[in-house]
Motif scaffolding. Structure first.
Motif, PDB file in Angstrom:
ATOM      1  N   LEU A   1      24.283  88.783  -8.493  1.00 18.86           N
ATOM      2  CA  LEU A   1      24.915  88.897  -7.184  1.00 18.86           C
ATOM      3  C   LEU A   1      25.512  90.284  -7.024  1.00 18.86           C
ATOM      4  N   VAL A   2      25.354  90.851  -5.831  1.00 18.36           N
ATOM      5  CA  VAL A   2      25.968  92.146  -5.524  1.00 18.36           C
ATOM      6  C   VAL A   2      26.431  92.147  -4.071  1.00 18.36           C
ATOM      7  N   ILE A   3      27.446  92.940  -3.807  1.00 20.58           N
ATOM      8  CA  ILE A   3      27.831  93.260  -2.435  1.00 20.58           C
ATOM      9  C   ILE A   3      27.374  94.690  -2.216  1.00 20.58           C
ATOM     10  N   GLN A   4      26.608  94.877  -1.139  1.00 18.81           N
ATOM     11  CA  GLN A   4      26.030  96.197  -0.904  1.00 18.81           C
ATOM     12  C   GLN A   4      25.844  96.417   0.593  1.00 18.81           C
ATOM     13  N   GLU A   5      25.543  97.634   0.948  1.00 15.17           N
ATOM     14  CA  GLU A   5      25.317  97.979   2.357  1.00 15.17           C
ATOM     15  C   GLU A   5      24.179  97.138   2.930  1.00 15.17           C
ATOM     16  N   ASN A   6      24.394  96.633   4.152  1.00 19.86           N
ATOM     17  CA  ASN A   6      23.370  95.801   4.780  1.00 19.86           C
ATOM     18  C   ASN A   6      22.794  96.429   6.051  1.00 19.86           C
TER      19      ASN A   6
ATOM     20  N   GLN B   1      28.999  95.772   4.718  1.00 17.01           N
ATOM     21  CA  GLN B   1      28.795  95.032   3.471  1.00 17.01           C
ATOM     22  C   GLN B   1      28.076  93.714   3.699  1.00 17.01           C
ATOM     23  N   GLY B   2      27.158  93.417   2.805  1.00 21.97           N
ATOM     24  CA  GLY B   2      26.469  92.134   2.795  1.00 21.97           C
ATOM     25  C   GLY B   2      26.450  91.585   1.380  1.00 21.97           C
TER      26      GLY B   2
END
Length: 138
Positions: free
Chosen positions: A49-54, A115-116
């Motif tokens: 799982l990651v939070i990253q630019e969407n 963030q996504g």
């Protein structure tokens, strides 16, 4: 104080980043809490799982390419029980992680504008991945 527990099944298309923000946010909204803390846990050792630019698709492509370079499929690995993508998948999971914690504020996940939430599938073939969700709050 209340808590909610749930599971999400996510079907992947094979290796790559799959945005799951809407699915997670939908589950959170169904719980009816205003403020709290969400924990998402990926129950696998070859997905993470990651939070990253969407917003910019190039970010996802660059991330995927980067992980291909730092943990390539290579015959030097001893562990290859499920094929040549097996050990690289474990390495990529170790580098990114299997758990996220996100605050819930006024009924919404406190993600930034760009963030996504992503499930990062590290295996070549499609899988059904299981995510455990725990929300605590009021």
């Amino acid at each position: 104080m209340r808590q909610a527990l749930g599971m999400l099944a996510i079907d992947t298309r094979g290796k790559g980043l799959l945005e799951i923000t809407e699915r997670v946010a939908g589950w959170v909204a169904e719980q009816g809490l205003a403020d709290g803390l969400l924990t998402i846990f990926c129950r696998h050792t070859s997905a993470s799982l990651v939070i990253q630019e969407n917003a910019a698709p190039a970010v996802r492509r660059d991330m995927e390419a980067y992980f291909e370079r730092i943990a390539p499929e290579d015959p030097v690995y001893e562990h290859d029980d499920e094929g040549p993508d097996d050990m690289p998948a474990h390495l990529r999971t170790a580098l990114t992680g299997v758990q996220l914690t996100i605050p819930l504020i006024d009924g919404a996940l406190a993600l930034g504008t760009w963030q996504g939430i992503y499930l990062f599938e590290h295996r070549r073939r499609p899988h059904r991945r299981s995510l455990a969700l725990h929300l605590i709050g009021a």
